[in-house]
Design a protein around this motif. Structure first.
Motif, mmCIF file in Angstrom:
data_model
loop_
_atom_site.group_PDB
_atom_site.id
_atom_site.type_symbol
_atom_site.label_atom_id
_atom_site.label_comp_id
_atom_site.label_asym_id
_atom_site.label_seq_id
_atom_site.Cartn_x
_atom_site.Cartn_y
_atom_site.Cartn_z
ATOM 1 N N HIS A 64 -8.813 4.525 4.226
ATOM 2 C CA HIS A 64 -9.060 4.735 6.016
ATOM 3 C C HIS A 64 -9.512 3.555 6.683
ATOM 4 O O HIS A 64 -9.294 3.592 8.003
ATOM 5 C CB HIS A 64 -10.155 6.011 6.002
ATOM 6 N N GLY A 65 -9.741 2.428 5.898
ATOM 7 C CA GLY A 65 -10.279 1.253 6.692
ATOM 8 C C GLY A 65 -9.022 0.497 7.225
ATOM 9 O O GLY A 65 -8.974 -0.291 7.916
ATOM 10 N N GLU A 66 -7.567 1.149 6.743
ATOM 11 C CA GLU A 66 -6.519 0.212 7.306
ATOM 12 C C GLU A 66 -5.868 0.823 8.461
ATOM 13 O O GLU A 66 -4.776 0.705 8.627
ATOM 14 C CB GLU A 66 -5.490 0.099 6.131
ATOM 15 N N ILE A 67 -6.165 2.102 8.655
ATOM 16 C CA ILE A 67 -5.635 3.129 9.829
ATOM 17 C C ILE A 67 -6.187 2.766 11.084
ATOM 18 O O ILE A 67 -7.301 2.678 11.217
ATOM 19 C CB ILE A 67 -5.948 4.396 9.413
ATOM 20 N N PRO A 68 -5.168 2.782 12.260
ATOM 21 C CA PRO A 68 -5.835 2.576 13.269
ATOM 22 C C PRO A 68 -6.793 3.589 13.760
ATOM 23 O O PRO A 68 -6.465 4.724 13.315
ATOM 24 C CB PRO A 68 -4.636 2.551 14.125
ATOM 25 N N ASP A 69 -7.484 3.354 14.548
ATOM 26 C CA ASP A 69 -8.797 4.562 14.970
ATOM 27 C C ASP A 69 -8.003 5.514 15.916
ATOM 28 O O ASP A 69 -8.400 6.643 16.049
ATOM 29 C CB ASP A 69 -9.710 3.581 16.110
ATOM 30 N N ASP A 70 -6.870 5.342 16.385
ATOM 31 C CA ASP A 70 -6.180 6.496 17.375
ATOM 32 C C ASP A 70 -5.418 7.609 16.607
ATOM 33 O O ASP A 70 -4.448 8.086 17.004
ATOM 34 C CB ASP A 70 -5.631 5.966 18.662
ATOM 35 N N ILE A 71 -5.201 7.304 15.182
ATOM 36 C CA ILE A 71 -3.929 8.026 14.538
ATOM 37 C C ILE A 71 -4.606 9.641 14.618
ATOM 38 O O ILE A 71 -3.504 10.576 14.801
ATOM 39 C CB ILE A 71 -4.120 7.778 13.135
ATOM 40 N N SER A 109 0.627 -0.970 0.114
ATOM 41 C CA SER A 109 0.030 -0.065 0.025
ATOM 42 C C SER A 109 0.795 1.356 0.176
ATOM 43 O O SER A 109 1.952 1.336 0.332
ATOM 44 C CB SER A 109 -0.749 -0.032 1.305
ATOM 45 N N ALA A 110 0.274 2.247 -0.255
ATOM 46 C CA ALA A 110 0.737 3.702 -0.396
ATOM 47 C C ALA A 110 1.344 3.976 0.966
ATOM 48 O O ALA A 110 2.660 4.841 1.187
ATOM 49 C CB ALA A 110 -0.210 4.851 -0.742
ATOM 50 N N ARG A 111 0.598 3.538 1.844
ATOM 51 C CA ARG A 111 1.092 3.899 3.458
ATOM 52 C C ARG A 111 2.409 3.179 3.695
ATOM 53 O O ARG A 111 3.274 3.902 4.479
ATOM 54 C CB ARG A 111 -0.164 3.398 4.546
ATOM 55 N N ALA A 112 2.568 2.011 3.202
ATOM 56 C CA ALA A 112 3.694 1.531 3.575
ATOM 57 C C ALA A 112 4.978 1.849 2.572
ATOM 58 O O ALA A 112 6.222 1.989 3.126
ATOM 59 C CB ALA A 112 3.712 -0.046 3.340
ATOM 60 N N ARG A 113 4.608 2.247 1.496
ATOM 61 C CA ARG A 113 5.790 2.800 0.574
ATOM 62 C C ARG A 113 5.816 4.411 0.775
ATOM 63 O O ARG A 113 6.951 4.747 0.198
ATOM 64 C CB ARG A 113 5.286 2.756 -0.985
ATOM 65 N N ARG A 114 5.409 4.868 1.714
ATOM 66 C CA ARG A 114 5.691 6.157 2.188
ATOM 67 C C ARG A 114 6.999 6.397 2.603
ATOM 68 O O ARG A 114 7.621 5.757 3.330
ATOM 69 C CB ARG A 114 4.517 6.559 2.943
ATOM 70 N N PRO A 115 8.029 7.649 2.222
ATOM 71 C CA PRO A 115 9.324 7.959 2.587
ATOM 72 C C PRO A 115 9.033 7.813 4.219
ATOM 73 O O PRO A 115 8.521 8.487 4.798
ATOM 74 C CB PRO A 115 9.692 8.977 1.873
ATOM 75 N N GLU A 116 10.313 7.115 4.543
ATOM 76 C CA GLU A 116 10.490 7.315 6.147
ATOM 77 C C GLU A 116 10.915 8.735 6.446
ATOM 78 O O GLU A 116 11.588 9.421 5.995
ATOM 79 C CB GLU A 116 11.514 6.192 6.453
ATOM 80 N N SER A 117 10.402 8.725 7.761
ATOM 81 C CA SER A 117 10.723 10.377 8.455
ATOM 82 C C SER A 117 12.409 10.565 8.530
ATOM 83 O O SER A 117 12.987 11.488 8.159
ATOM 84 C CB SER A 117 10.229 10.497 9.611
ATOM 85 N N SER A 118 13.052 9.394 8.905
ATOM 86 C CA SER A 118 14.576 9.383 9.176
ATOM 87 C C SER A 118 15.207 9.814 7.756
ATOM 88 O O SER A 118 16.180 10.624 7.837
ATOM 89 C CB SER A 118 15.110 8.098 9.560
ATOM 90 N N ASP A 119 14.817 9.487 6.435
ATOM 91 C CA ASP A 119 15.477 9.503 5.108
ATOM 92 C C ASP A 119 15.138 11.305 5.087
ATOM 93 O O ASP A 119 16.043 11.693 4.157
ATOM 94 C CB ASP A 119 14.666 8.812 4.260
ATOM 95 N N LEU A 120 14.178 11.713 5.429
ATOM 96 C CA LEU A 120 13.629 12.919 5.044
ATOM 97 C C LEU A 120 14.293 14.125 5.897
ATOM 98 O O LEU A 120 14.376 15.357 5.587
ATOM 99 C CB LEU A 120 12.345 13.211 4.900
ATOM 100 N N THR A 121 14.547 13.935 7.197
ATOM 101 C CA THR A 121 14.768 14.649 8.101
ATOM 102 C C THR A 121 16.635 14.649 8.454
ATOM 103 O O THR A 121 17.098 15.452 9.569
ATOM 104 C CB THR A 121 14.180 14.644 9.363
ATOM 105 N N ASN A 122 17.226 14.038 7.637
ATOM 106 C CA ASN A 122 18.508 14.050 7.926
ATOM 107 C C ASN A 122 19.333 15.529 8.024
ATOM 108 O O ASN A 122 20.031 15.774 8.971
ATOM 109 C CB ASN A 122 19.581 13.328 6.951
ATOM 110 N N SER A 123 18.967 16.214 7.100
ATOM 111 C CA SER A 123 19.650 17.602 6.885
ATOM 112 C C SER A 123 19.091 18.547 8.137
ATOM 113 O O SER A 123 19.857 19.219 8.675
ATOM 114 C CB SER A 123 19.392 18.218 5.571
#
Length: 798
Positions: A754-761, A503-517
């Motif tokens: 939205h059916g795949e997202i936990p209720d508390d997000i 899914s797109a949620r899983a393929r989403r870029p990780e934060s650690s890759d984007l926040t290095n700089s």
């Protein structure tokens, strides 16, 4: 403009002469009276009225010399008289005196030169004297020996004048002259005059029935002179500026006289019964005649440029040589049968040189004729020559170099060295400090005033507090930036939790890759803030250490003076110590006396130098040289006065000895002062009161330095924190923008599946949306229970 009137012999178109005359240079009217009067008044400091008659006569001489008159002996005398006076006044005035002269090129009336140069004027006048001699020579008859002798003398004089002009007059000029005064042109004119003088010898030899062998030698020399004229007349661009037809004339005459030499030598061979050589010589003469006539027939320029008399002369020679050649060949073939040698085997004809460059003695040595009828009395006789003024100026420069730059400078350097030694020993200030009441030193007072103006201890304390607050704010901004990135990372983990790997949620870029700089910048700035804090602590520790002194220096002057031990009476009451001080003071008094005496000596030396006028001695030397000379025209050179300069400067030799004595005396006195000062310092160092005062003053001086250092560093820190705050605020904004963008992306993904997202997000505490400009409304929205079947909303419904 005065123009010389050209006589018929001065025109190249004179068909009745086989000789060439030199044209005159023409000039424009120039007056000496006004510019020379001004120059005498300004440069010689003499009344120009005393030379009114000389100025008038000089103007009359120039006008008479340049007037448009026929060529005759009178015109020659006027030019020679003006030339002689010019030679004399050049020993009185500089060549570039304020008189402008304009002279036109003798061979190009459109070309002229204008300059302020007496040598240019002298050269132009001498050129015209040479031209007069050439024209007088051309006007003489070639049919009698007396006329030929006069012409021979005139041509030799002209040649000598052009040589003298080149090597003795033009070389002195420093201005751009017309081409008729160039070295090549003057050499060509000299060679031409020698050619024509030798021709006169040849004419006289023929008229006098000289032996043919000698006539041949004379003719050979004429041809060689024309060779020289051709060579010099063909140099550079001279061939374009030389009068039209002259080079052709030279070449024609050269061939003519080579033929004449061989013809006369053939006649000598006939008389000597050398019939074969006679034939060979006549054939050589015939070859030269054929070359000349072929050039005339082939090149129309030759027949147009050559004078009719020269063409007739060539024609007559051709006929004479041709008939004799025919006769000699016939006679030898029929009667003598003498072998005819090859031309290359014939002995060359030795030239017989009689013409020489001989300038008239009145031209080479005009001074011998000043005061005589030829030149008249010398003008400006009483005027001091310009070179004497130059010599006086040169002596002043030498004297200034010796007196001011050597002697006085040496004395000043001695005094400066003495003062430097005393300053290094803190004398006489050290003695003054114990002999009279002394308050606070000026540097302490200035430093205290400066500290009070900055608020004293409280002022620097405020700067420290500001630095601490600024550092804390910087830490807060960094914390906010890092918290925002941390919140975004936690949200990213919740978005990924339980997501389908494809899914797109899983393929989403990780934060650690984007926040290095961004995290790298946060780490960099944390290190900067930490080091700034350490620096602030160092400054604070220094301020705490010196706080008592900062507080004292911020107090009124009276309070500071009260806290510092004062020398209100002489602490050195011990008799031995008093003797030390008295001895040191005595030495210092000797220094003051030495300085005063030295100043008097310098003033005396300046007075002697100011009264040292070499002009009378120079005039005496000039008169001595004039008395020993055979001519009143003395070309003085500055080097002639070097011996006199040396004699005059020798009087200052005693001052060098005086300086050496001063050096020795000062060195001895300074050694005594150093020894006495050492004893004085030892006496001072053992006195408790002075030690206490010295320590207190030293502490205050150090405190002032520490205050200035702390104040400078804290003000610099204020500027640093101001700049840093702006950078950290920008970093924080970048982190918040990034977090918001990632949050919106998360919401988009939630909306898509939205059916795949936990209720508390959407109920994550500290969600970045709380930092949005509309943070209040978004916070209310995020506090609601999320319903996956409802669309996402970013604001309260209207």
């Amino acid at each position: 403009m005065f123009l010389f009137k050209q006589s018929p012999t001065d025109k190249d178109s004179n068909d009745n002469s086989t000789l060439l005359a030199v044209k005159f240079k023409t000039t424009e009217r120039t007056l000496y009276a006004r510019p020379l009067s001004d120059y005498i008044a300004s440069s010689y400091a003499e009344p120009p009225e005393a030379y009114r008659d000389d100025l008038r006569v000089l103007d009359e001489l120039r006008e008479a010399a340049t007037a448009a008159l026929d060529v005759n002996a009178s015109v020659l005398k006027r030019n020679i008289r003006y030339y002689g006076q010019l030679s004399f006044i050049l020993s009185k005035f500089p060549a570039d005196v304020n008189v402008k002269f304009t002279w036109y090129n003798a061979f190009d009336s459109e070309s002229a030169a204008t300059c302020q140069d007496l040598y240019f004027e002298k050269a132009a006048v001498l050129f015209n004297i040479g031209a007069i001699y050439s024209q007088l020579a051309c006007r003489e008859s070639r049919n009698d020996k007396d006329s030929l002798n006069r012409a021979f003398g005139y041509f030799q004089s002209a040649a000598g004048i052009f040589a003298h002009l080149q090597y003795k007059v033009v070389s002195e000029s420093r201005t751009q002259l017309t081409t008729d005064l160039s070295a090549y042109m003057l050499t060509t004119l000299e060679n031409l005059m020698l050619c024509q003088a030798q021709e006169c010898v040849w004419h006289r030899s023929v008229l006098g029935h000289m032996k043919d062998a000698n006539v041949a030698r004379v003719a050979e020399q004429v041809a060689e002179f024309y060779d020289l004229a051709i060579e010099s007349g063909s140099q550079g661009s001279l061939a374009e500026t030389i009068p039209s037809g002259w080079l052709d004339h030279f070449k024609a005459k050269r061939l003519y006289f080579y033929a004449e030499a061989q013809y006369r030598k053939a006649l000598d061979c006939l008389a000597s019964t050398q019939y074969g050589e006679e034939v060979a010589r006549l054939q050589m003469a015939q070859d030269y005649c054929n070359q000349l006539n072929e050039l005339i027939a082939y090149d129309q320029r030759w027949s147009r440029n050559l004078r009719a008399a020269v063409l007739d002369m060539a024609k007559s020679q051709q006929e004479l040589v041709s008939s004799n050649c025919t006769r000699s060949v016939r006679d030898n073939d029929v009667i003598y049968l003498d072998p005819v040698p090859a031309a290359s085997s014939l002995a060359s004809i030795s030239p017989y040189k009689l013409a020489q460059s001989k300038a008239p003695d009145i031209i080479e040595n005009p001074g011998k004729y000043l005061g005589e009828e030829e030149l008249g009395p010398p003008l400006f006789k009483g005027l001091v020559p310009f070179v004497i003024h130059q010599a006086a100026s040169l002596y002043e420069d030498k004297k200034d170099q010796l007196v001011n730059k050597d002697l006085i400078t040496s004395l000043d350097e001695l005094t400066a060295d003495c003062e430097s030694v005393l300053n290094s020993l803190n004398l006489p200030n050290a003695i003054d400090a114990i002999q009279k009441p002394v308050g606070l030193p000026p540097n302490i007072l200035v430093g205290a005033d400066e500290i009070r103006s900055e608020g004293g201890y409280l002022g620097i304390k405020r700067l420290l507090d500001n630095a601490a607050a600024a550092n804390a704010k910087a830490v807060s901004l960094l914390d906010a930036s890092e918290n925002a990135l941390n919140e975004e990372a936690r949200e990213d983990q919740r978005v990924r939790q339980g997501a389908n790997p494809e899914s797109a949620r899983a393929r989403r870029p990780e934060s650690s890759d984007l926040t290095n700089s961004l995290r790298g910048e946060i780490a960099k700035y944390r290190d900067i803030v930490r080091k700034a804090r350490e620096s602030d602590v160092t400054i604070k520790n220094q301020v705490d250490t010196w706080s008592k002194f900062f507080a004292l220096l911020g107090s009124p002057r009276e309070e500071i003076e009260h806290q510092v031990p004062s020398t209100t009476v002489n602490p050195l009451t011990d008799p031995h110590h008093s003797q030390i001080v008295e001895r040191l003071q005595q030495y210092l008094n000797e220094v003051m006396l030495m300085k005063r005496e030295r100043l008097k000596s310098v003033e005396n030396l300046k007075r002697i130098a100011n009264e040292d006028d070499i002009t009378p001695a120079l005039n005496e030397e000039m008169q001595r040289l004039a008395a020993s000379s055979s001519t009143p025209i003395l070309q003085f050179e500055l080097h002639q006065f070097e011996d006199l300069f040396s004699q005059r400067l020798d009087k200052y030799a005693s001052w060098r000895k005086y300086i050496e004595e001063e050096k020795e005396a000062q060195a001895e006195l300074l050694d005594s002062i150093r020894e006495a000062n050492q004893a004085f310092l030892m006496a001072r160092s053992s006195h408790p009161l002075l030690q206490q005062r010295q320590k207190a003053l030293s502490n205050l001086e150090t405190a002032i330095k520490r205050y200035r250092e702390s104040s400078f560093n804290l003000h610099d820190g204020t500027r640093f924190y101001s700049s840093l705050e702006a950078e950290l605020q920008k970093l924080k904004d970048n982190c918040l923008d990034f977090t918001m963008a990632r949050h919106l992306d998360a919401l988009d993904l939630i909306g898509a599946s939205h059916g795949e997202i936990p209720d508390d997000i959407s109920q994550t505490p500290g969600h970045p949306t709380r930092m949005h400009p509309n943070s209040q409304q978004q916070q209310q929205q995020t506090n609601l229970v999320w319903d996956p079947t409802m669309p996402l909303k970013y604001a309260n419904p209207k």
